[in-house]
Design an enzyme around this catalytic site. Structure first.
Site, PDB file in Angstrom:
ATOM      1  N   GLU A 183     -64.880 126.568  56.644  1.00 21.98           N
ATOM      2  CA  GLU A 183     -65.881 126.929  57.646  1.00 21.98           C
ATOM      3  C   GLU A 183     -66.590 128.250  57.343  1.00 21.98           C
ATOM      4  O   GLU A 183     -67.563 128.592  58.013  1.00 21.98           O
ATOM      5  CB  GLU A 183     -65.217 127.008  59.023  1.00 21.98           C
ATOM      6  CG  GLU A 183     -64.711 125.678  59.563  1.00 21.98           C
ATOM      7  CD  GLU A 183     -63.302 125.321  59.120  1.00 21.98           C
ATOM      8  OE1 GLU A 183     -62.682 124.453  59.787  1.00 21.98           O
ATOM      9  OE2 GLU A 183     -62.809 125.879  58.112  1.00 21.98           O
TER      10      GLU A 183
ATOM     11  N   LYS B  28     -41.647 130.464  67.397  1.00 21.42           N
ATOM     12  CA  LYS B  28     -41.312 131.184  68.633  1.00 21.42           C
ATOM     13  C   LYS B  28     -39.851 130.949  68.959  1.00 21.42           C
ATOM     14  O   LYS B  28     -39.448 129.853  69.347  1.00 21.42           O
ATOM     15  CB  LYS B  28     -42.193 130.733  69.793  1.00 21.42           C
ATOM     16  CG  LYS B  28     -42.080 131.665  71.001  1.00 21.42           C
ATOM     17  CD  LYS B  28     -43.184 131.433  72.017  1.00 21.42           C
ATOM     18  CE  LYS B  28     -43.167 132.513  73.091  1.00 21.42           C
ATOM     19  NZ  LYS B  28     -44.254 132.335  74.068  1.00 21.42           N
TER      20      LYS B  28
ATOM     21  N   TRP C 145     -41.812 136.172  68.364  1.00 15.18           N
ATOM     22  CA  TRP C 145     -42.482 135.515  67.246  1.00 15.18           C
ATOM     23  C   TRP C 145     -41.800 135.844  65.919  1.00 15.18           C
ATOM     24  O   TRP C 145     -41.426 136.991  65.667  1.00 15.18           O
ATOM     25  CB  TRP C 145     -43.947 135.934  67.164  1.00 15.18           C
ATOM     26  CG  TRP C 145     -44.794 135.496  68.319  1.00 15.18           C
ATOM     27  CD1 TRP C 145     -45.367 136.293  69.259  1.00 15.18           C
ATOM     28  CD2 TRP C 145     -45.164 134.159  68.665  1.00 15.18           C
ATOM     29  NE1 TRP C 145     -46.074 135.548  70.169  1.00 15.18           N
ATOM     30  CE2 TRP C 145     -45.971 134.231  69.832  1.00 15.18           C
ATOM     31  CE3 TRP C 145     -44.887 132.915  68.113  1.00 15.18           C
ATOM     32  CZ2 TRP C 145     -46.503 133.104  70.447  1.00 15.18           C
ATOM     33  CZ3 TRP C 145     -45.417 131.789  68.719  1.00 15.18           C
ATOM     34  CH2 TRP C 145     -46.212 131.883  69.871  1.00 15.18           C
TER      35      TRP C 145
ATOM     36  N   THR D 238     -63.111 119.573  55.508  1.00 13.01           N
ATOM     37  CA  THR D 238     -61.817 120.248  55.514  1.00 13.01           C
ATOM     38  C   THR D 238     -60.756 119.345  54.916  1.00 13.01           C
ATOM     39  O   THR D 238     -60.932 118.130  54.826  1.00 13.01           O
ATOM     40  CB  THR D 238     -61.419 120.631  56.947  1.00 13.01           C
ATOM     41  OG1 THR D 238     -61.266 119.418  57.716  1.00 13.01           O
ATOM     42  CG2 THR D 238     -62.468 121.512  57.601  1.00 13.01           C
TER      43      THR D 238
END
Length: 537
Positions: free
Chosen positions: A325, A433, A438, A180
């Site tokens: 992944e 937040k 949100w 990654t």
């Protein structure tokens, strides 16, 4: 049914039997090189025989540190062909991360482009497992070095063009390894089995996915060191697709010129590349009408970019979503048959999302109260499973944080509409937040990019005493608008689209936004820069 193993060598053997006359076009420092698949496969067999001759054994890792060119493509098949593991190393990581990755993987041999030789001379003493370096040079002679090196071209000429690939491979054996891009902590390794690569390539050929076929001319601009260039090199060889590999330090001019010269039909890259490409073809006319589609991934592309490709150039824009992944492609944004009767704005809104699942992959989206409603509004974290989705990280204790109960927890916050189309709202760590509600940084970024003056925009959260967090927008203006467009004008532009409490508390103009090695915004670094700015102010 017959128990036939799904392996990488069998993919190249198909190309050898059926598509020997097809072409691989590779840009190098000495110009354009053209190889037929017959020539490429003979060279690949020579490379595999020489890797065995210097002691590379089944299951051992062979690293590559290279750009997109035909020598790198030969390694893609030669290494798995002897049962070893192809480890594509991200050349854009810093030297400490490169050392960590190579040592963690315990690479035995590394194939690298000559331009990276000074880097490896500086870190070689820190790489105790590396026994040899194969220098993929375009020059006749290598520079003087104390490293144990071989000249790729001279070296593979000693190999056998009829060398046999391993015949008893099990499809579950490892074929590839990629790490990654390490936005937090050390990079994590993902192992790809032969079966995963094979099935992922098959998915790329589906008509409702990328639709890659023998009739295409494909150009993976996305680097071959990044999740196997989204699987395109493997799939293209298997399908007999003409491949165009744009080489080192690829510019927008290079991309446009190659599309024009080679009549590229499908090209793949991250949004930043397509933004720059649009600027290039607006400055100077190129014949890019051979493109049937472009594939875009890595992050969400602004709707304004999709609109320009679709309306001005009549080029289909396909969002794809995935991660290291997931090999990586798990969704592609394609219109369903009945959506073609809808108006252009409706279609544009669909294409601006990340699409629906490629056959073979499953998903769940978990919100605060369990699985979310498919209403395009409720948000939750995307969970995935499938035959080309990893089940763990390579020799890494962090596995249990990401892989649970047979699912990959992606860390991406999404909505799902009634058609099953997902839209990436944010990363779990980037969602803002504010006052218990949100705010999507991605929605704000895409809205800012739609302004004619904005070249790039990145929105981050900063701590706030009353509201917990508030958004701050960082903007790079196009050259023609620098010093002309104000933050007030951009805020007024956003106010037409969002509730007042969504609007950024400030807009900061920057010359450049920091990015990860694969072109994504590096929000962690940007937050530090912004906080330092306010502390000094």
């Amino acid at each position: 049914m017959m128990n036939v193993q799904l392996t990488v060598p069998s993919m190249m053997e198909r190309a050898e039997k059926l598509f020997g006359k097809k072409e691989v076009v590779s840009k190098s420092s000495k110009g354009i090189q053209r190889l037929t698949y017959n020539q490429l496969i003979k060279r690949t067999r020579q490379l595999s025989s020489m890797l065995e001759r210097i002691g590379v054994k089944r299951g051992e890792r062979v690293g590559t540190f290279a750009w997109n060119h035909h020598k790198h493509l030969e390694a893609y098949f030669a290494v798995p062909g002897i049962g070893a593991v192809l480890h594509t190393i991200n050349i854009r990581l810093d030297s400490e991360q490169i050392v960590y990755i190579i040592n963690h993987a315990r690479d035995k041999v590394i194939l690298l482009d000559e331009c990276f030789l000074p880097l490896f001379e500086s870190i070689h003493q820190k790489l105790p497992h590396v026994e040899a370096y194969i220098i993929m040079s375009d020059e006749d002679k290598l520079p003087e070095t104390d490293l144990p090196v071989y000249h790729y071209e001279n070296w593979i000429q000693q190999g056998h063009a009829s060398h046999s690939f391993v015949q008893d491979l099990n499809e579950e054996e490892p074929a590839g390894l990629c790490y990654t891009s390490a936005t937090t902590g050390e990079p994590k390794g993902v192992v790809y089995s032969h079966r995963a690569i094979y099935l992922h390539c098959m998915a790329l050929g589906l008509a409702d996915s990328a639709g890659l076929s023998e009739a295409d001319t494909a150009m993976p601009i996305v680097p071959m060191f990044h999740v196997n260039a989204w699987g395109i090199p493997f799939a293209a060889v298997w399908f007999g697709t003409k491949l165009v590999l744009p080489g080192a330090f690829c510019t927008s001019e290079t991309i446009a010129s190659l599309i024009e010269q080679e009549k590229v039909t499908l090209a793949a890259a991250v949004p930043t590349v397509w933004l720059n490409f649009l600027q290039e073809i607006e400055k100077r006319p190129y014949a890019v009408d051979s493109l049937r589609a472009i594939l875009c991934g890595g992050s969400a592309a602004p709707k304004s970019v999709i609109r320009e490709f679709q309306e001005k150039y009549q080029i289909e824009f396909m969002h794809a979503y995935g991660m290291t992944e997931t090999s990586p492609v798990v969704t592609v944004s394609r219109l369903k048959s009945y959506q073609y009767s809808e108006d252009f704005e409706y279609q544009l809104n669909v294409k601006a999302k990340q699409g629906f699942l490629v056959p073979g992959v499953e998903m769940k989206v978990i919100g605060q109260n369990g699985e979310i409603a498919w209403d395009g509004v409720e948000m939750g974290e995307l969970l995935l499973k499938g035959p080309w989705v990893a089940s763990e990280y390579y020799k890494d204790k962090r596995t249990e944080d990401t892989f649970k109960d047979g699912w990959l927890y992606t860390g991406d916050i999404v909505t799902v509409d009634e058609e099953g189309t997902i839209k990436i709202v944010d990363r779990t760590k980037d969602l803002i937040k504010s006052g218990g509600e949100w705010i999507s940084s991605v929605d704000l970024e895409n809205a800012l990019i739609a302004h004619e003056a904005v070249f790039e925009a990145c929105v981050i959260a900063v701590p706030h005493k009353m509201w917990q967090e508030r958004p701050i927008a960082c903007v790079v203006l196009k050259d023609a608008y620098k010093g002309i467009v104000s933050s007030e004008e951009l805020l007024e532009f956003l106010a037409l689209q969002f509730a007042k409490w969504w609007l950024p508390d400030d807009i900061l103009f920057m010359d450049e936004i920091p990015k990860t090695t694969v072109g994504k915004f590096l929000k962690r670094t940007l937050r530090e820069q912004v906080l330092n700015h306010y502390q000094k102010g």
